[in-house]
Structures are given as C-alpha cells and as structure tokens.
Design an enzyme around this catalytic site. Structure first.
Site, mmCIF file in Angstrom:
data_model
loop_
_atom_site.group_PDB
_atom_site.id
_atom_site.type_symbol
_atom_site.label_atom_id
_atom_site.label_comp_id
_atom_site.label_asym_id
_atom_site.label_seq_id
_atom_site.Cartn_x
_atom_site.Cartn_y
_atom_site.Cartn_z
ATOM 1 N N HIS E 17 0.968 -1.563 0.089
ATOM 2 C CA HIS E 17 -0.330 0.046 0.032
ATOM 3 C C HIS E 17 0.629 1.327 0.408
ATOM 4 C CE1 HIS E 17 -0.813 0.376 4.683
ATOM 5 N NE2 HIS E 17 0.863 0.003 4.299
ATOM 6 N N CYS E 36 5.589 6.157 4.550
ATOM 7 C CA CYS E 36 4.383 5.429 5.138
ATOM 8 C C CYS E 36 4.119 6.317 3.142
ATOM 9 C CB CYS E 36 3.568 4.874 5.580
ATOM 10 S SG CYS E 36 4.322 4.688 6.990
ATOM 11 N N HIS E 42 5.255 0.688 -0.173
ATOM 12 C CA HIS E 42 5.785 -0.653 0.377
ATOM 13 C C HIS E 42 4.619 -1.633 0.887
ATOM 14 C CE1 HIS E 42 3.762 2.396 3.606
ATOM 15 N NE2 HIS E 42 4.036 0.907 4.081
ATOM 16 N N HIS E 44 3.302 -5.115 3.905
ATOM 17 C CA HIS E 44 3.143 -6.161 4.616
ATOM 18 C C HIS E 44 2.793 -7.354 4.554
ATOM 19 C CE1 HIS E 44 4.288 -1.602 7.147
ATOM 20 N NE2 HIS E 44 3.091 -1.886 6.464
ATOM 21 N N ASP E 82 -5.515 -11.014 -0.695
ATOM 22 C CA ASP E 82 -3.923 -11.536 -0.782
ATOM 23 C C ASP E 82 -3.109 -11.370 -1.283
ATOM 24 O OD1 ASP E 82 -1.397 -12.863 0.395
ATOM 25 O OD2 ASP E 82 -2.035 -14.722 -0.504
ATOM 26 N N HIS E 83 -1.522 -10.626 -1.622
ATOM 27 C CA HIS E 83 -0.305 -10.530 -3.359
ATOM 28 C C HIS E 83 -1.681 -9.443 -3.399
ATOM 29 C CE1 HIS E 83 1.570 -14.212 -1.449
ATOM 30 N NE2 HIS E 83 2.344 -13.812 -1.742
ATOM 31 N N GLU E 131 -0.445 -4.821 11.587
ATOM 32 C CA GLU E 131 0.299 -4.793 10.739
ATOM 33 C C GLU E 131 2.044 -5.099 10.786
ATOM 34 O OE1 GLU E 131 0.464 -0.381 8.695
ATOM 35 O OE2 GLU E 131 1.712 -0.583 10.579
#
Lengths: 142, 142, 142, 142, 142, 142
Positions: E17, E36, E42, E44, E82-83, E131
């Site tokens: 994100h 951020c 970047h 998580h 996801d991904h 996170e």
C-alpha cells in the site's frame, strides 16, 4: 557463477503419540519415557522446517520453487502425519518408538527418497522438527 | 548404524547486569557500553538453547534423555544465574565484564566440565544465548 | 587465547515487490511466480538477521560493538529498502527479479563491501532474511 | 484507594484428543469434525492463559501471588491434562466431545470451584486456551 | 443453558500500500504519513484475527464450525487482498487512504455483510489486524 | 459518522529490579517475593503495549498518529526506565515495591498526565505490560 543460498520453508501438523517400547518392562518404559509413557498417549503441534540449498537461478531468482516443495512435503509428511496417531497410523512406528528423533528420521527418509525421484536442482540439506516451544531436533542430510 | 541427530532444549532465566570495566575510565566505559553502563544496572529475560548431537539410540529413540539434560542445566546455569545480579552474584564476573558473549563462555565452561563428569553419550555441540528479541549469541563447543 | 563466538542482530523493514521477468512471456511469469506476479505487487515485513563471528575481546567482552553494526546495517539496508518498492526504488532490481534470494544476495554484496571498508575485527559470516513466518533464506558469506 | 489491574499467567500442556460423538452417525461425525474425527486421535500443545483481576495490594504490590496461582493451576489443570488423552483420561469427556470450547469450559469449572475454596482476593476473570498458532478460545467467568 | 465462549481464528495475507491522499498537498502527505508516503509504496505481512462469540453448542461442542469461518474469510478477505496492492486492486481504496484502520473497517464491512447472509449462530464480535510486530488495530462490531 | 477503532503500539525496554519492602521482615520478604527478593536484584525485557481508542479520522484514516504516540512514550517511559534499575533510578520506587503491577500503574500515571497535556483526540484506553513470556499485566484507564 550463481551464488548459493539456503531456503527454509515451515510446515505445521498436529499428531498424537505414546512413547513405549514393547520389548521393555513397564518399569523401564516409565523410567525412560516418564509421563510420555502415559498409556493413552498425548499430542503435539509439530513444526517442520525444510531447508534446501543450491545456486540461486539466474533466470528465476530462486533456489527451488516453493510450489514444488509444498507439493512434495504435503504428500510425504502432512498428508500421512497431520491429525494422526503416530503409533497406530504410521506403519514404521509399530516397531519403533515415535520419539521426535525417530519421527525426524522417518521424515528424512520419506523426503530424500521423493527428492531423488523428483530430480530437483537444489539439495535437501537440513530438517528441523519442533515438538514444543522448548524442544527441537535437527537432521543434516548426507 | 544409527543416524546422527541434534537435539536442542530451551531454558529461560532472568538476571541483571551492568557493563563496566573498572580498569577503564568512566569516559571509555560510557563510549563502549553506552546505556548498558548505567551505574545501577539493568536486566534481561535470557533464553539459553543447548544443542546436543549424537546417534539416535536404537533402543530408546533418543539422542539424550531430556530429564538428564534438564538436571544438568538446572544445576549449572539456572540455579546460579536465575533471578541474580551477574556482577555481584557470579564470582567470575567480578573481574570480567558480564556481556552476553562472556556469559555464554561462562555457561560453556560450566556445562562442558559437567558434561565430561556425567559421561553422557551425546556431544555438547552448541549453545545459543538470546539476550533480547533482537540479539543472540552462539558458541560452538570444540 | 580468546574464544570465538557468533553474534546475531535482528533488523526489521517493510517493502513491496512484484516477481516478474520482462524477458519471459506473461504465461511463464504466471506459471513460475503465481500470485507473486500480480501486476501491482504486494509486500512483506522482512526480518534480517546479521551474524558476525570472531574472538570475544578480552578487553570489551564483545565480538563486535552493536552500535557499529547498527550504523552499518542502517546505512546499507534499512535506509535504502525500508518502506520502499524494491522493483522501482532499488537500481539493481530493475534488471533482476526481486525474489527473497536475490534480495539476500544484494544485501550480502552491500554489507560485505562496507564491512571491508570499515575494517571491523569480526567476520561477517551469515545473513538470514525472513520473508514471512513460513519462509526464510540464508547466505553464508565466503 | 487501590487501583485495579489484571494479571495473566500462561501455562503449557500437551494432550491428545479425538472429536467424535457416539450419538451421531459416522457420516455426521466426519462431516462436522473432518480430520479431527480420525479414529486414533491426534494432539496439540495447548497454552492456557489465566487472568485474575483485582486491586493492586498496597502492601505487596500484587494482584495475586503467582506462587498461589501456579499451585492451583498445576493441581486443577496441568496435573490432570498434561501428557494425557482427553477422551480416555478425563471423566467428563467420556460423554462430551473434547473440543477446545468444551475443554475451556471444563477448565473454567475446575478453576472456579477451586478459586472459591481458596478464598483468594482477586477475581478469576478470563481464560484463554490456545489450541494451535491459529486458533484460540476465550471464556469470561461470570 | 449453554455457556458462551469466544473463538478466535488467525489468517495471514501479504499486501502493499501507499499512504497518500490526493486531496492534500505533497507537503501535508509527507508530514502526516512520513515514509509510508513513499511514491512507489511498501508492504506488510498482515495477520487478521477474527473473533466469533456465542453459546457452545451442546451437540457439536463448538461456537462455530471453523470450516465455515475459513470459507467466508477466504472469500471476503484473503482472495481479494492477499498478494495485492491495496491502492490499485481494491476499489474502495481508490478514494480512501488504505491505512490499517481503514483496511480494518473495510474488512469489517465485508465480513459483517457476509455474516448476515450466511445466517451463522455465533456473533461476529471483534477483528484484530496486525500490521507489523509492533502495531495492531482492533474493531468491535456493533 | 466515523467508526471507532483501537490502535495498539508495542515498546520494549530492559530494566532490573528487586522486590523488597523495607517495612517487612526479611522472612516476610522471602516468603512473599521468593527469588525475586534476591539481594542484588535481577532483570527483565519488558514489553509495553499502549492502546488508544477513538474514531478513525475521515481525513487521515488514523486513530492517532503513531509518530505522536512514539514521542510521548519515549519521553515518559522508555527514556526514564530503559536500561535502568527501577529501585534506585525511579523516584517513586524508593517507597513502593517495583512489582510489575506497580510499574504498570506508574506508567499509567505518567502517560495519562502527559496525554491530557498533549490534547490528543484518541483516548488512552489500555496498557499491557509483559514481564516475561509467561506473565503480563493490564490496566484499563478510567
């Protein structure tokens, strides 16, 4: 020349076992295995770590494709051991005590035989089997 | 022939220490040890991992009996160090700085001497001392 | 003679990446990298463990001063990679796929070059890069 | 007036179980419990967290003395359940399915009865039972 | 009468994100979101914990069948997130900043709508989104 | 209307302490505090979790800016307690026993006073202090 790296992938499974050797007396079983000799068994959440070593492929940037590794470990370890009773559900433990050491060696035999058949590039290098948060066992493949 | 495996067992203890070397100036102590040189000390939850290597016994299915290992580590490490101030409660740290490296070497000396006396089959192979979630130290026994 | 020990220090950083090789077809990228090939990328909380080996100094009781190690890893790894997109923000990944294996090798190159310049006593021995709670990668420096 | 705080203490035990209800058909057991219905059972490393709430004593600085809490949990939970088969070794599970929910309620009954007899100052407030790294169960005592 | 318990199940997913609000100036974005706000984003490893509360069924010994819970969370959370890149791959984050707080609220909306349609007995009670190892966020469903 | 969420941020610090009350006899101190009464003290790696509750801001997507939270906790907790001896370095523990319960209450007082002065939107809701992997303590702010 490609550099070598070591990839480790973790797998979880739950199983029960009883540490008991029918060739020994009740007293010896109790003395050696303590509460792990309880007649009806007990269980663990096992974690298996599989390490593969080899050159990082110039084309894929990988040591081994995790999808392939997962397929093999699922078939050889998770499917036969997860949610099982090691003493009754695994043939080789009808005559060997299912200590974590023996479980590790059994997994090593299954994975190395399959590894040879699959013809993967990387080398199956090390296995670590964690029994509880306080105990783990390692085997370095020859 | 029995296959070799490596058993690791984890132990926790809490202790306090101060990193300070009386042979150095206050400035040097501050420069080298930073906040670990605070006059009244500080503390950690240490985790010690003890690795024993050896053949998996055909009869017991074990590298070493964990009950024996626990007895030795309790006597040589947990009893003298747990809930102690390393600088004042441990003789050898009156003249050596109780860094985690030196604490690890002290534990190695104690355990290897005891190991020889006990005559265990397995080899005392490696020690890992975790100081915080971000630092750990290892020693491979000769 | 001073005994050798191994110090390991852990560092965390977050980054995003996409596994995609422009020299391969879309189908091959999908087949090899699966969901890691998603066009807009995804990300991880990476943990890097840096191991330094060497004699425990008789004077300081340390293998290497953690303050020095932190300074080097901050400059060479955390600063350039933390909260970054590896594909776009790191030059060497414009032409190499940023798999964890390649990221590990990139970190190894950066740290070993810097290590030589700094002239530390300890040897930069091993790097471990954890990608998720289920995968980690290791590199043993030559 | 003393401020209220909540103390939580963690305990580990290993046990095996099989999820099977004799009043249901084999098909229903399979459908509802899946691989947890495997005939010979499986096992887990359970972690129990016991939370006690109450005023922080002005004299001792404690909510409850951990030594007392340990004594009670050892007697009521660890001793009867650790290294046991829940289906065969625990009377109440001969007629109730030993799911983690039911195991949690059984522990709640045992601890709250004992708590009343001991006459501790703090209130037994909450129990959390972790079955695997992915599942946990909580019960708030009335 | 059946006792109430709370079941929590954990799920992992990886996503990238960028925290950036197009209605604010570059300076404000930098000031508020810091690193951020890095242009290329970047990522998580997120962990989601889903808590369901309700009576422990007298017949099944469960609050809710985990198989059902997994099916719903897979469809509503893991599959879409996801991904993925949250900014580009999730419609609602084209106009809202994908902070962990907003991601948690988005998950809450998706899961509670689906929960109503499925007609499960237990109540969807709490969501926790982790996170990093240092930050997590919770939402209590109304 | 903005939905409420709860943000939790984790902080680590190391400190030493001795549990001893000068108004009690040696015997009572030993009986109540056991090995925690050791004359020279011991130490822990403490983890503090700070929970802030409040509406998720429509503009920033946050409950509270973590940068602000970090600044406050650094000044009020980490700076005065990290790498310190609680008995000697913290004024209020010269007359109160530095149990984890009292340490938690001390942190609560410091943080809530500062919170009021800072005028943050979110509410300081809960503190959790972890002393070891087996013990933690919580305080719900009024």
């Amino acid at each position: 020349m490609a550099a070598n790296a070591h990839l480790t992938r973790c797998y979880d499974f739950c199983a029960s076992h009883r540490l008991h050797d029918g060739r020994m007396s009740e007293e010896d079983n109790q003395r050696i295995y303590g509460k792990c000799n309880n007649p009806w068994g007990h269980g663990h959440n096992y974690r298996l770590e599989v390490t593969v070593a080899g050159p990082v492929s110039e084309s894929t940037g990988m040591v081994v494709n995790i999808t392939d590794l997962d397929r093999v470990v699922m078939a050889e370890v998770i499917e036969p051991f997860d949610h099982r009773n090691l003493n009754t559900d695994v043939a080789s433990f009808r005559e060997r005590v299912p200590t974590s050491e023996n479980l590790l060696l059994e997994i090593a035999t299954r994975l190395s035989q399959r590894w040879a058949r699959e013809g993967f590039d990387g080398k199956l290098e090390k296995l670590r089997l964690q029994e509880t948060g306080k105990n783990f066992f390692e085997y370095h493949l020859p």
